[in-house]
Design a protein around this motif. Sequence first.
Motif, PDB file in Angstrom:
ATOM      1  N   ILE A  72      44.401  47.298  47.870  1.00  0.00           N
ATOM      2  CA  ILE A  72      43.910  48.084  46.735  1.00  0.00           C
ATOM      3  C   ILE A  72      42.511  48.608  47.052  1.00  0.00           C
ATOM      4  O   ILE A  72      42.171  49.754  46.750  1.00  0.00           O
ATOM      5  CB  ILE A  72      43.888  47.242  45.450  1.00  0.00           C
ATOM      6  N   ASP A  73      41.709  47.775  47.732  1.00  0.00           N
ATOM      7  CA  ASP A  73      40.362  48.200  48.121  1.00  0.00           C
ATOM      8  C   ASP A  73      40.391  49.209  49.269  1.00  0.00           C
ATOM      9  O   ASP A  73      39.671  50.207  49.257  1.00  0.00           O
ATOM     10  CB  ASP A  73      39.520  46.992  48.530  1.00  0.00           C
ATOM     11  N   GLY A  97      43.837  54.419  39.753  1.00  0.00           N
ATOM     12  CA  GLY A  97      42.646  55.037  39.194  1.00  0.00           C
ATOM     13  C   GLY A  97      42.075  54.254  38.024  1.00  0.00           C
ATOM     14  O   GLY A  97      42.742  53.417  37.414  1.00  0.00           O
ATOM     15  N   LYS A  98      40.829  54.530  37.738  1.00  0.00           N
ATOM     16  CA  LYS A  98      40.172  53.904  36.603  1.00  0.00           C
ATOM     17  C   LYS A  98      40.594  54.574  35.303  1.00  0.00           C
ATOM     18  O   LYS A  98      41.011  55.728  35.294  1.00  0.00           O
ATOM     19  CB  LYS A  98      38.651  54.008  36.758  1.00  0.00           C
ATOM     20  N   ILE A  99      40.470  53.843  34.194  1.00  0.00           N
ATOM     21  CA  ILE A  99      40.768  54.429  32.884  1.00  0.00           C
ATOM     22  C   ILE A  99      39.741  55.505  32.567  1.00  0.00           C
ATOM     23  O   ILE A  99      40.080  56.575  32.061  1.00  0.00           O
ATOM     24  CB  ILE A  99      40.751  53.335  31.797  1.00  0.00           C
ATOM     25  N   ARG A 100      38.494  55.221  32.888  1.00  0.00           N
ATOM     26  CA  ARG A 100      37.428  56.196  32.679  1.00  0.00           C
ATOM     27  C   ARG A 100      36.660  56.370  33.996  1.00  0.00           C
ATOM     28  O   ARG A 100      36.509  55.424  34.761  1.00  0.00           O
ATOM     29  CB  ARG A 100      36.455  55.744  31.587  1.00  0.00           C
ATOM     30  N   GLY A 101      36.185  57.571  34.229  1.00  0.00           N
ATOM     31  CA  GLY A 101      35.427  57.833  35.432  1.00  0.00           C
ATOM     32  C   GLY A 101      36.315  58.127  36.619  1.00  0.00           C
ATOM     33  O   GLY A 101      37.541  58.149  36.517  1.00  0.00           O
ATOM     34  N   LYS A 102      35.691  58.369  37.772  1.00  0.00           N
ATOM     35  CA  LYS A 102      36.428  58.725  38.972  1.00  0.00           C
ATOM     36  C   LYS A 102      36.592  57.523  39.885  1.00  0.00           C
ATOM     37  O   LYS A 102      35.942  56.500  39.741  1.00  0.00           O
ATOM     38  CB  LYS A 102      35.689  59.848  39.704  1.00  0.00           C
ATOM     39  N   MET A 127      49.463  50.081  37.196  1.00  0.00           N
ATOM     40  CA  MET A 127      48.840  49.312  38.267  1.00  0.00           C
ATOM     41  C   MET A 127      49.742  48.169  38.718  1.00  0.00           C
ATOM     42  O   MET A 127      49.995  47.978  39.913  1.00  0.00           O
ATOM     43  CB  MET A 127      47.489  48.755  37.795  1.00  0.00           C
ATOM     44  N   ILE A 128      50.257  47.409  37.758  1.00  0.00           N
ATOM     45  CA  ILE A 128      51.102  46.266  38.104  1.00  0.00           C
ATOM     46  C   ILE A 128      52.414  46.729  38.733  1.00  0.00           C
ATOM     47  O   ILE A 128      52.898  46.137  39.709  1.00  0.00           O
ATOM     48  CB  ILE A 128      51.350  45.397  36.857  1.00  0.00           C
ATOM     49  N   ALA A 129      52.999  47.803  38.207  1.00  0.00           N
ATOM     50  CA  ALA A 129      54.222  48.357  38.797  1.00  0.00           C
ATOM     51  C   ALA A 129      53.955  48.850  40.218  1.00  0.00           C
ATOM     52  O   ALA A 129      54.806  48.683  41.111  1.00  0.00           O
ATOM     53  CB  ALA A 129      54.760  49.491  37.929  1.00  0.00           C
ATOM     54  N   HIS A 140      38.971  43.831  39.860  1.00  0.00           N
ATOM     55  CA  HIS A 140      39.338  44.290  38.521  1.00  0.00           C
ATOM     56  C   HIS A 140      40.847  44.214  38.319  1.00  0.00           C
ATOM     57  O   HIS A 140      41.320  43.869  37.220  1.00  0.00           O
ATOM     58  CB  HIS A 140      38.851  45.727  38.317  1.00  0.00           C
ATOM     59  N   ALA A 141      41.623  44.509  39.363  1.00  0.00           N
ATOM     60  CA  ALA A 141      43.085  44.421  39.274  1.00  0.00           C
ATOM     61  C   ALA A 141      43.516  42.988  38.988  1.00  0.00           C
ATOM     62  O   ALA A 141      44.429  42.746  38.185  1.00  0.00           O
ATOM     63  CB  ALA A 141      43.721  44.917  40.568  1.00  0.00           C
ATOM     64  N   ARG A 142      42.856  42.026  39.630  1.00  0.00           N
ATOM     65  CA  ARG A 142      43.174  40.610  39.383  1.00  0.00           C
ATOM     66  C   ARG A 142      42.865  40.229  37.935  1.00  0.00           C
ATOM     67  O   ARG A 142      43.629  39.484  37.301  1.00  0.00           O
ATOM     68  CB  ARG A 142      42.386  39.719  40.336  1.00  0.00           C
ATOM     69  N   LEU A 143      41.760  40.741  37.415  1.00  0.00           N
ATOM     70  CA  LEU A 143      41.385  40.442  36.033  1.00  0.00           C
ATOM     71  C   LEU A 143      42.413  41.004  35.061  1.00  0.00           C
ATOM     72  O   LEU A 143      42.836  40.320  34.115  1.00  0.00           O
ATOM     73  CB  LEU A 143      40.001  41.024  35.735  1.00  0.00           C
ATOM     74  N   LEU A 144      42.854  42.232  35.290  1.00  0.00           N
ATOM     75  CA  LEU A 144      43.870  42.841  34.424  1.00  0.00           C
ATOM     76  C   LEU A 144      45.171  42.044  34.484  1.00  0.00           C
ATOM     77  O   LEU A 144      45.825  41.814  33.455  1.00  0.00           O
ATOM     78  CB  LEU A 144      44.123  44.290  34.852  1.00  0.00           C
TER      79      LEU A 144
END
Length: 412
Positions: free
Chosen positions: A258-259, A325-330, A244-246, A337-341
């Motif tokens: 991203i949205d 993509g999400k780690i889990r789910g579609k 994601m960061i890359a 969430h990207a900002r939090l990571l």
Amino acid sequence: MNNFQRQLVEKIMESMPRPCFEALEEFSRLDPDTLDGELPVIQRFLNSCPASSMPTKSYVLVKQFLIKHAKSTRYSNYRRYIERLLLWSILEAKKTITDLNEGDIQEFMSFCTSPPDSWVADKSCRRFTLGKLRQVIEFRPTWRPFSFDQTSIGEDGTRLTYIAGRGALAKQWSVVATFFLHLHDSGIIPVNPARRLHAAGIYSMNLPIHKGANVFTDEEFAVLMLTLSDMADEEIQNERTLLMIASVYYLRMQPSEIDSLGGQLTFSALGLMRDGTYDLDVDSFPSNRAWKIHPEFVAKYVNRYREKLGRKSLPLERDHTLLFGKIRGKGSISSTHARLLFRTVCQFVIDRLTESGYEVSPDSGFRKASLFWLRETSMHHSARTMRMEDVIRLVRKSNAESVYRRFFAWRG
């Protein structure tokens, strides 16, 4: 030890960086134009280096440069910094030192920010063993081009990561810039590949840390990506954060994109262009080199992720994995969430540096940065090597005046 093991050890030893120059007294006696009188162990090392890098030619050019600075007040420092460039050129870049371009020099300076452990000694030591006969003198096995000034072992008993300070990088750059100016002024190279970088003052000590913009310094960005790679090595779920960061950095993504675009950006959308870069091959996205993604993104991060998840055998153009993509789910992650990571990773970097004995200042990018900084840092890096009209396309939603003010004007 069988033949295979012996050959493997010999191959590893050949790629190890070795000292190339003696103390000033012995060095001053050498012929600047030949290998006559050199230590036999140095000649054997040069002969074992990759032939494509023409190690002897590069070595002689560096020796001739050092001859000009063979004074007791200067020689040891110049030797340390130019020797690193010589060794990197012939062992890592595998190029003659006169064939290095601006991109290579930037890569070398990034290498100096945090070199691999095999290039770093726990402490400074002598270069060669003692001997009355030059034929019996050998390399000290513990010598490396870089070394820790203080202890290399953390409180938990693990070896610390070597991270060069801004002052060390400024000294390194000063010698590199002087060397290429010498080659150019001597007519050895037609173009000075360090000229633009030197004029920009990128590695200067007296520049403000962030040049008035929200960007990571070179050393900060190198530490960020190195730490995140280590996190991904330790825990598989961090591979998604690394990707994601890359992706934000190499695609120069606005957080809002991203949205709006994240649900459509897949590995299969990465189309290889004639110049070796990648574009996003999707009808609804700007084309005509409007993304111009560095091939390093695919080679170093996309392929890493595909390999870790067992998808490397699937052709890239048929791999519809989402970049965000999400780690889990579609579906894709949100910008929130990207900002939090991203903030989680920055805090991990701060904690890691603090535990290693480094003081992270209040002005450090790791304390102040937002996700937007990744895009700005990428744009600043692009502006070093690309024409302004190409950078305008990369910004996508900006005019020429804004692009000039943000990414070019600070050089003056």
